[in-house]
Design a protein around this motif. Structure first.
Motif, PDB file in Angstrom:
ATOM      1  N   MET A   1       0.822  -1.211   0.000  1.00 31.64           N
ATOM      2  CA  MET A   1       0.000   0.000   0.000  1.00 31.64           C
ATOM      3  C   MET A   1       0.856   1.261   0.000  1.00 31.64           C
ATOM      4  SD  MET A   1      -3.072  -1.146   2.574  1.00 31.64           S
ATOM      5  CE  MET A   1      -4.055   0.328   2.312  1.00 31.64           C
ATOM      6  N   LEU A   2       2.047   1.163   0.557  1.00 31.69           N
ATOM      7  CA  LEU A   2       2.952   2.316   0.591  1.00 31.69           C
ATOM      8  C   LEU A   2       3.907   2.337  -0.600  1.00 31.69           C
ATOM      9  CD1 LEU A   2       3.809   2.196   4.399  1.00 31.69           C
ATOM     10  CD2 LEU A   2       2.495   3.980   3.235  1.00 31.69           C
ATOM     11  N   ASN A   3       3.744   1.381  -1.520  1.00 23.20           N
ATOM     12  CA  ASN A   3       4.636   1.276  -2.684  1.00 23.20           C
ATOM     13  C   ASN A   3       6.100   1.159  -2.273  1.00 23.20           C
ATOM     14  OD1 ASN A   3       2.530   1.499  -4.691  1.00 23.20           O
ATOM     15  ND2 ASN A   3       2.439   3.694  -4.206  1.00 23.20           N
ATOM     16  N   LEU A   4       6.325   0.288  -1.310  1.00 22.64           N
ATOM     17  CA  LEU A   4       7.673   0.064  -0.792  1.00 22.64           C
ATOM     18  C   LEU A   4       8.064  -1.390  -1.011  1.00 22.64           C
ATOM     19  CD1 LEU A   4       7.427   2.031   2.570  1.00 22.64           C
ATOM     20  CD2 LEU A   4       8.609   2.748   0.476  1.00 22.64           C
ATOM     21  N   PRO A   5       9.322  -1.637  -1.257  1.00 20.34           N
ATOM     22  CA  PRO A   5      10.408  -0.680  -1.473  1.00 20.34           C
ATOM     23  C   PRO A   5      10.214   0.125  -2.760  1.00 20.34           C
ATOM     24  CG  PRO A   5      11.282  -2.877  -0.988  1.00 20.34           C
ATOM     25  CD  PRO A   5       9.821  -3.039  -1.278  1.00 20.34           C
ATOM     26  N   ALA A   6      10.807   1.307  -2.788  1.00 28.76           N
ATOM     27  CA  ALA A   6      10.727   2.154  -3.975  1.00 28.76           C
ATOM     28  C   ALA A   6      11.479   1.509  -5.144  1.00 28.76           C
ATOM     29  CB  ALA A   6      11.310   3.532  -3.671  1.00 28.76           C
ATOM     30  N   LYS A   7      11.199   2.002  -6.311  1.00 28.40           N
ATOM     31  CA  LYS A   7      11.849   1.514  -7.524  1.00 28.40           C
ATOM     32  C   LYS A   7      13.372   1.619  -7.397  1.00 28.40           C
ATOM     33  CE  LYS A   7      12.340   2.674 -12.438  1.00 28.40           C
ATOM     34  NZ  LYS A   7      11.934   3.629 -13.502  1.00 28.40           N
ATOM     35  N   ASP A   8      14.034   0.598  -7.885  1.00 28.77           N
ATOM     36  CA  ASP A   8      15.501   0.583  -7.894  1.00 28.77           C
ATOM     37  C   ASP A   8      15.984   1.609  -8.928  1.00 28.77           C
ATOM     38  OD1 ASP A   8      18.174   0.003  -7.866  1.00 28.77           O
ATOM     39  OD2 ASP A   8      17.953  -2.134  -8.234  1.00 28.77           O
ATOM     40  N   TRP A   9      16.434   2.772  -8.456  1.00 30.52           N
ATOM     41  CA  TRP A   9      16.677   3.901  -9.369  1.00 30.52           C
ATOM     42  C   TRP A   9      18.147   4.237  -9.577  1.00 30.52           C
ATOM     43  CZ3 TRP A   9      19.454   7.857  -7.219  1.00 30.52           C
ATOM     44  CH2 TRP A   9      19.467   7.927  -5.807  1.00 30.52           C
ATOM     45  N   VAL A  10      19.038   3.666  -8.763  1.00 33.81           N
ATOM     46  CA  VAL A  10      20.446   4.060  -8.849  1.00 33.81           C
ATOM     47  C   VAL A  10      21.103   3.360 -10.036  1.00 33.81           C
ATOM     48  CG1 VAL A  10      22.638   4.229  -7.622  1.00 33.81           C
ATOM     49  CG2 VAL A  10      20.476   4.267  -6.330  1.00 33.81           C
TER      50      VAL A  10
ATOM     51  N   ASN B   1      21.288  -1.257  14.319  1.00 35.24           N
ATOM     52  CA  ASN B   1      21.659  -0.106  13.495  1.00 35.24           C
ATOM     53  C   ASN B   1      21.869  -0.507  12.050  1.00 35.24           C
ATOM     54  OD1 ASN B   1      21.482   1.696  15.558  1.00 35.24           O
ATOM     55  ND2 ASN B   1      23.661   2.071  15.770  1.00 35.24           N
ATOM     56  N   GLY B   2      22.466  -1.675  11.823  1.00 34.29           N
ATOM     57  CA  GLY B   2      22.635  -2.145  10.465  1.00 34.29           C
ATOM     58  C   GLY B   2      21.302  -2.403   9.785  1.00 34.29           C
ATOM     59  N   ILE B   3      20.353  -2.978  10.538  1.00 29.01           N
ATOM     60  CA  ILE B   3      19.005  -3.195   9.998  1.00 29.01           C
ATOM     61  C   ILE B   3      18.353  -1.859   9.676  1.00 29.01           C
ATOM     62  CG2 ILE B   3      16.685  -4.012  10.580  1.00 29.01           C
ATOM     63  CD1 ILE B   3      18.077  -6.171  12.317  1.00 29.01           C
ATOM     64  N   ALA B   4      18.478  -0.891  10.588  1.00 32.43           N
ATOM     65  CA  ALA B   4      17.866   0.419  10.372  1.00 32.43           C
ATOM     66  C   ALA B   4      18.420   1.091   9.123  1.00 32.43           C
ATOM     67  CB  ALA B   4      18.078   1.312  11.594  1.00 32.43           C
ATOM     68  N   ALA B   5      19.743   1.007   8.935  1.00 31.44           N
ATOM     69  CA  ALA B   5      20.360   1.646   7.771  1.00 31.44           C
ATOM     70  C   ALA B   5      20.023   0.903   6.483  1.00 31.44           C
ATOM     71  CB  ALA B   5      21.871   1.715   7.963  1.00 31.44           C
ATOM     72  N   ALA B   6      20.247  -0.415   6.476  1.00 28.85           N
ATOM     73  CA  ALA B   6      20.011  -1.188   5.258  1.00 28.85           C
ATOM     74  C   ALA B   6      18.542  -1.175   4.870  1.00 28.85           C
ATOM     75  CB  ALA B   6      20.501  -2.624   5.449  1.00 28.85           C
ATOM     76  N   GLY B   7      17.649  -1.273   5.866  1.00 26.17           N
ATOM     77  CA  GLY B   7      16.226  -1.241   5.576  1.00 26.17           C
ATOM     78  C   GLY B   7      15.789   0.091   4.995  1.00 26.17           C
TER      79      GLY B   7
ATOM     80  N   LEU C   1      17.646   2.242   3.382  1.00 27.81           N
ATOM     81  CA  LEU C   1      18.206   2.358   2.031  1.00 27.81           C
ATOM     82  C   LEU C   1      17.363   1.581   1.026  1.00 27.81           C
ATOM     83  CD1 LEU C   1      21.960   1.913   2.956  1.00 27.81           C
ATOM     84  CD2 LEU C   1      20.999   3.957   1.882  1.00 27.81           C
ATOM     85  N   LYS C   2      17.039   0.340   1.368  1.00 29.71           N
ATOM     86  CA  LYS C   2      16.268  -0.491   0.445  1.00 29.71           C
ATOM     87  C   LYS C   2      14.887   0.099   0.182  1.00 29.71           C
ATOM     88  CE  LYS C   2      14.638  -5.193  -0.358  1.00 29.71           C
ATOM     89  NZ  LYS C   2      14.617  -6.597   0.117  1.00 29.71           N
ATOM     90  N   LEU C   3      14.210   0.575   1.229  1.00 27.31           N
ATOM     91  CA  LEU C   3      12.883   1.143   1.049  1.00 27.31           C
ATOM     92  C   LEU C   3      12.924   2.391   0.175  1.00 27.31           C
ATOM     93  CD1 LEU C   3      11.342   0.690   4.608  1.00 27.31           C
ATOM     94  CD2 LEU C   3      11.021  -0.750   2.597  1.00 27.31           C
ATOM     95  N   LYS C   4      14.066   3.079   0.147  1.00 25.69           N
ATOM     96  CA  LYS C   4      14.214   4.277  -0.678  1.00 25.69           C
ATOM     97  C   LYS C   4      14.698   3.954  -2.095  1.00 25.69           C
ATOM     98  CE  LYS C   4      14.863   7.554   3.066  1.00 25.69           C
ATOM     99  NZ  LYS C   4      13.992   6.748   3.937  1.00 25.69           N
TER     100      LYS C   4
END
Length: 470
Positions: A22-31, A48-54, A56-59
Protein backbone atom coordinates in the motif's frame (compact mmCIF):
# COMPACT_ATOMS: atom_id res chain seq x y z
CA UNK A 1 -11.96 -12.26 31.58
CA UNK A 2 -11.47 -12.26 27.80
CA UNK A 3 -8.07 -13.43 26.62
CA UNK A 4 -6.67 -12.45 23.25
CA UNK A 5 -4.85 -15.35 21.54
CA UNK A 6 -1.72 -14.57 19.57
CA UNK A 7 -2.41 -13.26 16.10
CA UNK A 8 0.36 -15.45 14.79
CA UNK A 9 3.43 -14.39 12.86
CA UNK A 10 2.00 -15.69 9.58
CA UNK A 11 -0.91 -13.25 9.83
CA UNK A 12 1.39 -10.40 10.86
CA UNK A 13 3.72 -11.11 7.99
CA UNK A 14 0.79 -10.96 5.61
CA UNK A 15 -0.10 -7.57 7.13
CA UNK A 16 3.47 -6.38 6.65
CA UNK A 17 3.41 -7.36 2.98
CA UNK A 18 0.11 -5.53 2.54
CA UNK A 19 1.41 -2.40 4.30
CA UNK A 20 4.49 -2.32 2.11
CA UNK A 21 2.36 -2.81 -0.99
CA UNK A 22 0.00 0.00 0.00
CA UNK A 23 2.95 2.32 0.59
CA UNK A 24 4.64 1.28 -2.68
CA UNK A 25 7.67 0.06 -0.79
CA UNK A 26 10.41 -0.68 -1.47
CA UNK A 27 10.73 2.15 -3.97
CA UNK A 28 11.85 1.51 -7.52
CA UNK A 29 15.50 0.58 -7.89
CA UNK A 30 16.68 3.90 -9.37
CA UNK A 31 20.45 4.06 -8.85
CA UNK A 32 22.38 3.47 -12.10
CA UNK A 33 24.50 0.34 -11.72
CA UNK A 34 28.25 0.31 -11.94
CA UNK A 35 29.63 -3.14 -12.85
CA UNK A 36 31.40 -4.77 -9.92
CA UNK A 37 30.51 -1.99 -7.50
CA UNK A 38 28.05 -1.98 -4.60
CA UNK A 39 26.28 1.28 -3.96
CA UNK A 40 26.47 0.71 -0.20
CA UNK A 41 28.14 -1.83 2.06
CA UNK A 42 26.70 -1.88 5.57
CA UNK A 43 29.00 -3.45 8.15
CA UNK A 44 26.97 -4.95 10.97
CA UNK A 45 23.53 -6.59 10.91
CA UNK A 46 22.42 -5.60 14.40
CA UNK A 47 19.72 -3.01 15.05
CA UNK A 48 21.66 -0.11 13.50
CA UNK A 49 22.63 -2.14 10.47
CA UNK A 50 19.01 -3.20 10.00
CA UNK A 51 17.87 0.42 10.37
CA UNK A 52 20.36 1.65 7.77
CA UNK A 53 20.01 -1.19 5.26
CA UNK A 54 16.23 -1.24 5.58
CA UNK A 55 15.92 2.51 5.06
CA UNK A 56 18.21 2.36 2.03
CA UNK A 57 16.27 -0.49 0.44
CA UNK A 58 12.88 1.14 1.05
CA UNK A 59 14.21 4.28 -0.68
CA UNK A 60 15.12 2.30 -3.80
CA UNK A 61 18.82 1.89 -3.07
CA UNK A 62 18.94 -1.86 -3.49
CA UNK A 63 22.44 -2.60 -4.71
CA UNK A 64 23.64 -3.04 -1.17
CA UNK A 65 25.30 -5.72 0.94
CA UNK A 66 25.34 -6.23 4.70
CA UNK A 67 28.39 -7.91 6.26
CA UNK A 68 28.04 -9.49 9.69
CA UNK A 69 30.84 -11.20 11.60
CA UNK A 70 28.55 -13.17 13.90
CA UNK A 71 26.33 -16.11 13.11
CA UNK A 72 22.64 -15.53 12.48
CA UNK A 73 20.87 -14.90 15.78
CA UNK A 74 24.06 -13.68 17.47
CA UNK A 75 24.25 -10.16 16.02
CA UNK A 76 24.88 -7.35 18.48
CA UNK A 77 25.25 -7.68 22.25
CA UNK A 78 21.80 -8.90 23.24
CA UNK A 79 22.51 -12.61 23.76
CA UNK A 80 26.28 -12.40 24.09
CA UNK A 81 27.81 -9.82 26.43
CA UNK A 82 24.65 -7.84 27.32
CA UNK A 83 23.97 -9.68 30.56
CA UNK A 84 20.87 -7.91 31.82
CA UNK A 85 17.58 -9.81 31.98
CA UNK A 86 15.66 -7.29 29.89
CA UNK A 87 16.35 -4.22 27.83
CA UNK A 88 16.86 -1.11 29.93
CA UNK A 89 14.45 0.97 27.88
CA UNK A 90 10.62 1.02 28.10
CA UNK A 91 8.70 -1.68 26.25
CA UNK A 92 6.92 0.77 23.94
CA UNK A 93 10.03 1.23 21.79
CA UNK A 94 9.03 1.00 18.18
CA UNK A 95 12.30 -0.50 16.99
CA UNK A 96 13.64 0.13 13.48
CA UNK A 97 10.12 0.01 12.05
CA UNK A 98 10.47 2.71 9.34
CA UNK A 99 7.17 4.28 10.41
CA UNK A 100 5.24 1.09 9.60
CA UNK A 101 3.08 -0.11 12.54
CA UNK A 102 3.17 -3.78 11.49
CA UNK A 103 6.98 -3.72 11.74
CA UNK A 104 7.10 -2.45 15.34
CA UNK A 105 8.28 -4.57 18.23
CA UNK A 106 4.81 -4.40 19.76
CA UNK A 107 3.22 -5.86 16.62
CA UNK A 108 5.73 -8.72 16.65
CA UNK A 109 5.23 -9.36 20.38
CA UNK A 110 1.44 -9.40 20.19
CA UNK A 111 1.53 -11.68 17.16
CA UNK A 112 3.96 -14.03 18.91
CA UNK A 113 2.51 -14.10 22.42
CA UNK A 114 -0.86 -12.33 22.41
CA UNK A 115 -2.29 -9.02 23.60
CA UNK A 116 -2.52 -10.16 27.21
CA UNK A 117 1.17 -10.98 27.18
CA UNK A 118 1.91 -7.51 25.84
CA UNK A 119 -0.21 -5.86 28.51
CA UNK A 120 1.52 -7.91 31.21
CA UNK A 121 5.01 -7.21 29.85
CA UNK A 122 7.20 -4.89 31.91
CA UNK A 123 10.33 -4.67 29.77
CA UNK A 124 11.49 -6.59 26.72
CA UNK A 125 13.59 -9.73 27.39
CA UNK A 126 16.90 -9.72 25.54
CA UNK A 127 16.19 -12.91 23.62
CA UNK A 128 12.83 -11.58 22.42
CA UNK A 129 14.49 -8.40 21.15
CA UNK A 130 17.10 -10.51 19.35
CA UNK A 131 14.36 -12.66 17.79
CA UNK A 132 12.47 -9.55 16.70
CA UNK A 133 15.55 -8.13 14.98
CA UNK A 134 16.09 -11.42 13.18
CA UNK A 135 12.46 -11.33 12.05
CA UNK A 136 12.99 -7.82 10.67
CA UNK A 137 15.98 -9.04 8.68
CA UNK A 138 13.78 -11.69 7.08
CA UNK A 139 10.76 -9.47 6.47
CA UNK A 140 12.88 -6.82 4.78
CA UNK A 141 14.82 -9.46 2.84
CA UNK A 142 18.07 -7.77 3.65
CA UNK A 143 21.10 -9.11 1.73
CA UNK A 144 23.12 -10.20 4.77
CA UNK A 145 26.24 -12.35 4.69
CA UNK A 146 26.93 -13.81 8.12
CA UNK A 147 30.35 -14.97 9.28
CA UNK A 148 32.15 -12.26 7.30
CA UNK A 149 34.50 -9.89 9.11
CA UNK A 150 35.64 -6.59 7.64
CA UNK A 151 39.38 -6.16 7.99
CA UNK A 152 40.00 -2.81 6.31
CA UNK A 153 38.57 0.01 4.24
CA UNK A 154 40.85 1.60 1.68
CA UNK A 155 40.46 4.49 -0.79
CA UNK A 156 40.13 3.27 -4.37
CA UNK A 157 39.94 6.05 -6.98
CA UNK A 158 36.70 7.58 -5.79
CA UNK A 159 35.38 4.31 -4.37
CA UNK A 160 35.98 2.40 -1.15
CA UNK A 161 37.60 -1.01 -1.11
CA UNK A 162 36.26 -3.15 1.74
CA UNK A 163 38.57 -6.09 2.44
CA UNK A 164 37.13 -9.04 4.36
CA UNK A 165 38.82 -11.72 6.46
CA UNK A 166 38.87 -14.02 3.45
CA UNK A 167 40.86 -11.43 1.50
CA UNK A 168 37.88 -10.71 -0.72
CA UNK A 169 37.79 -7.07 -1.86
CA UNK A 170 34.40 -5.41 -2.27
CA UNK A 171 34.18 -2.08 -4.06
CA UNK A 172 31.52 0.30 -2.77
CA UNK A 173 30.46 3.89 -3.25
CA UNK A 174 29.51 4.25 0.41
CA UNK A 175 30.22 2.28 3.59
CA UNK A 176 28.09 2.44 6.73
CA UNK A 177 29.79 1.20 9.89
CA UNK A 178 27.00 -0.07 12.14
CA UNK A 179 29.50 -1.73 14.43
CA UNK A 180 28.37 -0.95 17.97
CA UNK A 181 29.84 0.62 21.06
CA UNK A 182 33.32 -0.85 20.99
CA UNK A 183 34.03 -0.02 17.36
CA UNK A 184 35.93 3.27 17.77
CA UNK A 185 38.77 2.25 20.03
CA UNK A 186 37.74 -0.93 21.79
CA UNK A 187 37.19 -1.61 25.47
CA UNK A 188 38.81 0.71 27.97
CA UNK A 189 41.23 -1.18 30.21
CA UNK A 190 42.45 0.88 33.19
CA UNK A 191 46.17 1.28 33.63
CA UNK A 192 46.09 0.18 37.27
CA UNK A 193 45.03 -3.35 36.28
CA UNK A 194 47.90 -5.33 34.72
CA UNK A 195 46.95 -6.45 31.22
CA UNK A 196 48.68 -9.80 31.71
CA UNK A 197 46.03 -10.80 34.27
CA UNK A 198 43.58 -11.12 31.40
CA UNK A 199 41.89 -13.55 30.78
CA UNK A 200 42.82 -16.00 33.55
CA UNK A 201 42.34 -13.66 36.50
CA UNK A 202 40.55 -10.66 35.02
CA UNK A 203 38.13 -9.73 32.25
CA UNK A 204 36.24 -6.75 30.88
CA UNK A 205 32.47 -6.69 31.17
CA UNK A 206 32.25 -7.01 27.40
CA UNK A 207 34.51 -10.04 27.16
CA UNK A 208 33.10 -13.51 26.68
CA UNK A 209 33.42 -14.80 30.25
CA UNK A 210 33.17 -18.41 31.42
CA UNK A 211 30.90 -17.76 34.39
CA UNK A 212 30.62 -21.46 35.19
CA UNK A 213 34.35 -21.38 36.03
CA UNK A 214 33.58 -18.81 38.78
CA UNK A 215 31.42 -21.26 40.75
CA UNK A 216 32.43 -21.19 44.39
CA UNK A 217 34.85 -18.32 43.84
CA UNK A 218 35.14 -14.76 45.13
CA UNK A 219 34.55 -12.08 42.49
CA UNK A 220 35.56 -8.42 42.48
CA UNK A 221 33.94 -5.92 40.11
CA UNK A 222 35.17 -2.39 39.42
CA UNK A 223 32.46 0.13 38.55
CA UNK A 224 28.75 0.53 39.23
CA UNK A 225 27.45 0.98 35.72
CA UNK A 226 24.68 -1.32 34.49
CA UNK A 227 27.09 -3.72 32.78
CA UNK A 228 29.24 -4.03 35.89
CA UNK A 229 26.26 -4.89 38.07
CA UNK A 230 24.79 -7.26 35.50
CA UNK A 231 28.06 -9.18 35.33
CA UNK A 232 28.10 -9.49 39.12
CA UNK A 233 24.53 -10.79 39.00
CA UNK A 234 25.29 -13.40 36.34
CA UNK A 235 28.29 -14.60 38.36
CA UNK A 236 26.10 -15.12 41.42
CA UNK A 237 23.44 -16.90 39.36
CA UNK A 238 26.18 -19.26 38.16
CA UNK A 239 27.23 -20.09 41.70
CA UNK A 240 29.95 -17.62 42.62
CA UNK A 241 30.59 -17.65 46.35
CA UNK A 242 30.53 -13.85 46.54
CA UNK A 243 30.57 -10.76 44.37
CA UNK A 244 31.87 -7.41 45.62
CA UNK A 245 31.39 -4.27 43.53
CA UNK A 246 33.83 -1.44 44.25
CA UNK A 247 32.68 2.08 43.38
CA UNK A 248 34.74 5.27 43.56
CA UNK A 249 31.67 7.50 44.04
CA UNK A 250 30.27 8.23 47.48
CA UNK A 251 26.74 8.34 46.06
CA UNK A 252 25.40 6.68 42.94
CA UNK A 253 23.99 8.97 40.25
CA UNK A 254 20.27 9.47 40.73
CA UNK A 255 18.74 10.66 37.45
CA UNK A 256 19.28 9.40 33.92
CA UNK A 257 19.31 12.72 32.08
CA UNK A 258 19.65 10.93 28.77
CA UNK A 259 16.04 9.77 29.13
CA UNK A 260 15.04 13.41 29.14
CA UNK A 261 16.22 13.80 25.55
CA UNK A 262 13.19 12.80 23.49
CA UNK A 263 12.49 12.71 19.78
CA UNK A 264 13.08 16.44 19.32
CA UNK A 265 16.69 15.93 20.47
CA UNK A 266 17.05 12.88 18.23
CA UNK A 267 15.91 14.79 15.18
CA UNK A 268 17.49 18.15 15.95
CA UNK A 269 20.72 17.50 17.84
CA UNK A 270 22.87 17.31 14.73
CA UNK A 271 21.75 20.76 13.59
CA UNK A 272 22.62 22.55 16.83
CA UNK A 273 25.66 24.83 16.98
CA UNK A 274 28.76 23.09 18.28
CA UNK A 275 28.65 25.15 21.47
CA UNK A 276 25.17 23.94 22.35
CA UNK A 277 25.94 20.32 21.54
CA UNK A 278 29.06 20.43 23.67
CA UNK A 279 27.33 22.04 26.63
CA UNK A 280 24.51 19.50 26.64
CA UNK A 281 26.89 16.59 26.21
CA UNK A 282 29.14 17.69 29.08
CA UNK A 283 26.07 18.32 31.26
CA UNK A 284 24.78 14.79 30.71
CA UNK A 285 28.20 13.21 31.03
CA UNK A 286 29.14 15.00 34.24
CA UNK A 287 25.94 13.90 35.97
CA UNK A 288 26.33 10.32 34.69
CA UNK A 289 23.45 7.87 34.57
CA UNK A 290 22.43 5.59 37.42
CA UNK A 291 22.05 1.87 36.91
CA UNK A 292 18.40 0.95 36.28
CA UNK A 293 16.48 0.25 39.45
CA UNK A 294 15.69 -3.26 38.17
CA UNK A 295 19.41 -3.98 37.99
CA UNK A 296 19.98 -2.70 41.52
CA UNK A 297 17.13 -4.84 42.86
CA UNK A 298 18.53 -7.82 40.98
CA UNK A 299 22.00 -7.63 42.50
CA UNK A 300 20.60 -6.97 45.97
CA UNK A 301 18.31 -9.99 45.65
CA UNK A 302 21.31 -12.13 44.68
CA UNK A 303 23.48 -10.95 47.56
CA UNK A 304 25.96 -8.80 45.64
CA UNK A 305 27.86 -6.40 47.91
CA UNK A 306 28.18 -2.80 46.68
CA UNK A 307 30.93 -0.75 48.31
CA UNK A 308 30.68 3.01 47.75
CA UNK A 309 33.58 5.44 48.20
CA UNK A 310 36.17 2.72 47.53
CA UNK A 311 38.19 3.84 44.51
CA UNK A 312 40.67 1.23 43.34
CA UNK A 313 44.27 2.43 43.48
CA UNK A 314 45.99 -0.64 42.07
CA UNK A 315 45.55 -4.32 41.34
CA UNK A 316 48.22 -7.00 41.47
CA UNK A 317 48.50 -10.73 41.11
CA UNK A 318 49.70 -12.92 43.95
CA UNK A 319 49.80 -16.52 42.83
CA UNK A 320 46.33 -17.34 41.57
CA UNK A 321 44.70 -14.51 43.48
CA UNK A 322 43.73 -10.92 42.68
CA UNK A 323 44.78 -8.36 45.28
CA UNK A 324 42.81 -5.12 45.22
CA UNK A 325 44.43 -2.08 46.85
CA UNK A 326 42.17 0.91 47.52
CA UNK A 327 42.82 4.62 47.90
CA UNK A 328 42.66 4.39 51.71
CA UNK A 329 45.48 1.81 51.71
CA UNK A 330 43.30 -1.17 52.53
CA UNK A 331 43.50 -4.40 50.53
CA UNK A 332 41.15 -7.25 49.69
CA UNK A 333 41.83 -10.57 47.99
CA UNK A 334 39.59 -12.18 45.37
CA UNK A 335 39.72 -15.06 42.91
CA UNK A 336 38.71 -13.09 39.83
CA UNK A 337 38.18 -9.49 38.70
CA UNK A 338 35.71 -8.03 36.21
CA UNK A 339 36.43 -4.51 35.00
CA UNK A 340 33.42 -2.34 34.13
CA UNK A 341 35.14 0.72 32.72
CA UNK A 342 33.35 1.14 29.41
CA UNK A 343 34.83 1.89 26.02
CA UNK A 344 37.74 3.83 24.62
CA UNK A 345 37.33 6.37 21.82
CA UNK A 346 40.48 6.67 19.74
CA UNK A 347 40.23 6.69 15.95
CA UNK A 348 43.90 5.74 15.72
CA UNK A 349 43.01 2.40 17.35
CA UNK A 350 40.43 1.40 14.74
CA UNK A 351 42.44 -0.96 12.52
CA UNK A 352 39.84 -1.06 9.75
CA UNK A 353 40.26 2.70 9.26
CA UNK A 354 44.04 2.89 9.48
CA UNK A 355 44.26 4.26 5.93
CA UNK A 356 42.07 7.20 6.97
CA UNK A 357 42.69 7.64 10.70
CA UNK A 358 45.34 10.44 10.57
CA UNK A 359 42.99 12.51 8.43
CA UNK A 360 39.73 12.07 10.39
CA UNK A 361 38.52 15.26 12.05
CA UNK A 362 37.97 15.03 15.79
CA UNK A 363 35.97 17.38 17.94
CA UNK A 364 39.26 18.70 19.26
CA UNK A 365 40.02 19.90 15.71
CA UNK A 366 36.74 21.77 15.25
CA UNK A 367 35.69 23.19 18.60
CA UNK A 368 37.54 24.76 21.52
CA UNK A 369 35.35 24.82 24.65
CA UNK A 370 35.82 27.22 27.55
CA UNK A 371 38.37 25.93 30.09
CA UNK A 372 35.74 24.75 32.57
CA UNK A 373 34.14 22.57 29.90
CA UNK A 374 37.26 20.87 28.58
CA UNK A 375 36.60 17.13 28.40
CA UNK A 376 39.38 15.27 26.64
CA UNK A 377 37.36 12.09 26.23
CA UNK A 378 34.58 13.91 24.38
CA UNK A 379 37.12 15.83 22.29
CA UNK A 380 38.50 12.52 20.98
CA UNK A 381 35.23 11.64 19.23
CA UNK A 382 35.15 12.06 15.46
CA UNK A 383 33.45 15.23 14.25
CA UNK A 384 30.80 13.97 11.85
CA UNK A 385 28.81 15.56 9.07
CA UNK A 386 25.03 15.74 8.90
CA UNK A 387 24.72 12.19 7.56
CA UNK A 388 27.15 10.63 10.05
CA UNK A 389 29.94 10.90 7.47
CA UNK A 390 33.57 11.31 8.45
CA UNK A 391 35.03 14.74 7.75
CA UNK A 392 38.64 15.67 6.92
CA UNK A 393 40.96 17.33 9.41
CA UNK A 394 43.55 18.35 6.78
CA UNK A 395 43.95 19.07 3.09
CA UNK A 396 45.76 15.78 2.57
CA UNK A 397 42.75 13.67 3.50
CA UNK A 398 41.63 11.13 0.87
CA UNK A 399 38.45 12.45 -0.76
CA UNK A 400 36.84 9.05 -0.17
CA UNK A 401 36.88 9.71 3.58
CA UNK A 402 33.49 11.44 3.37
CA UNK A 403 31.97 8.30 1.90
CA UNK A 404 32.30 6.46 5.24
CA UNK A 405 29.38 6.86 7.64
CA UNK A 406 29.76 6.05 11.35
CA UNK A 407 26.45 4.69 12.60
CA UNK A 408 28.01 3.54 15.86
CA UNK A 409 29.21 4.92 19.19
CA UNK A 410 31.59 7.22 17.32
CA UNK A 411 28.61 9.48 16.62
CA UNK A 412 28.00 10.16 20.32
CA UNK A 413 29.37 13.69 20.66
CA UNK A 414 28.02 14.78 17.27
CA UNK A 415 24.52 13.30 17.65
CA UNK A 416 23.96 12.19 21.25
CA UNK A 417 22.43 8.76 21.74
CA UNK A 418 20.86 8.57 18.28
CA UNK A 419 23.36 6.03 16.94
CA UNK A 420 24.02 3.98 20.07
CA UNK A 421 20.72 3.66 21.94
CA UNK A 422 17.51 1.87 21.01
CA UNK A 423 14.97 4.74 21.21
CA UNK A 424 16.42 6.63 18.23
CA UNK A 425 17.62 3.80 16.03
CA UNK A 426 14.94 4.38 13.37
CA UNK A 427 15.77 8.08 13.22
CA UNK A 428 19.46 7.31 12.82
CA UNK A 429 18.80 4.87 9.98
CA UNK A 430 16.59 7.39 8.21
CA UNK A 431 19.16 10.17 8.54
CA UNK A 432 22.03 8.15 7.11
CA UNK A 433 19.88 6.74 4.29
CA UNK A 434 18.70 10.20 3.23
CA UNK A 435 22.26 11.50 3.27
CA UNK A 436 23.41 8.64 1.05
CA UNK A 437 20.40 9.04 -1.25
CA UNK A 438 21.16 12.73 -1.76
CA UNK A 439 24.83 12.01 -2.41
CA UNK A 440 24.15 9.26 -4.94
CA UNK A 441 21.49 11.36 -6.66
CA UNK A 442 23.89 14.27 -6.98
CA UNK A 443 26.67 12.07 -8.35
CA UNK A 444 24.38 10.28 -10.81
CA UNK A 445 22.34 13.30 -11.84
CA UNK A 446 23.68 13.41 -15.40
CA UNK A 447 22.64 9.80 -15.98
CA UNK A 448 19.30 10.31 -14.25
CA UNK A 449 18.70 13.39 -16.40
CA UNK A 450 19.34 11.28 -19.50
CA UNK A 451 16.79 8.76 -18.25
CA UNK A 452 14.32 11.56 -17.69
CA UNK A 453 14.75 12.84 -21.21
CA UNK A 454 14.40 9.31 -22.58
CA UNK A 455 11.17 8.73 -20.69
CA UNK A 456 8.55 8.45 -23.40
CA UNK A 457 5.15 7.26 -22.20
CA UNK A 458 2.37 9.05 -24.13
CA UNK A 459 -0.35 10.03 -21.68
CA UNK A 460 -3.03 10.94 -24.26
CA UNK A 461 -2.72 7.94 -26.55
CA UNK A 462 -6.26 6.76 -25.75
CA UNK A 463 -7.82 10.20 -26.26
CA UNK A 464 -8.78 12.24 -29.35
CA UNK A 465 -5.99 14.66 -28.52
CA UNK A 466 -3.18 12.19 -29.05
CA UNK A 467 -0.61 13.41 -31.56
CA UNK A 468 1.49 10.62 -33.00
CA UNK A 469 5.20 11.24 -33.28
CA UNK A 470 6.50 11.79 -36.75
Amino acid sequence: MNHSPPLGLAALEQAVRRDLEMLNLPAKDWVPRRPGVRDVVVVGAGMNGIAAAGALKLKGIRNIEVLEAAAAGQEGPWVTYARMETLRSPKNLTGPCFGIPSLTYRAWHEASFGLDAWNALYKIPNQDWQDYLGWLQRMLRLPIRHGVTMKSIQPADGLLRVVTDSGEPILARRVVLATGRGAVGGMFWPGFVPEEMRPHLAAHTNDMIDFAALRGKSLAVIGAGPSALDNAAVAMINGAASADVYVRRKVLPQINKGRGTGSAYHHGWGELPDEDRWQVMTYIQDLQAPPPHETVHRVMRLGVNIHLDMPTASVRREGDKVVMRFADGSERVHDFLIVGTGFLVDMDRVPELSAFAPHIARWADRYVPPPELVRHDLAAFPYLGAGFELLPRDLGAPPELKQIHLLNYGAHTSFGGIASDIPAVAIAGERVALAILRGLFREDFAKLREELEAFDEPELESTPFFVPRS
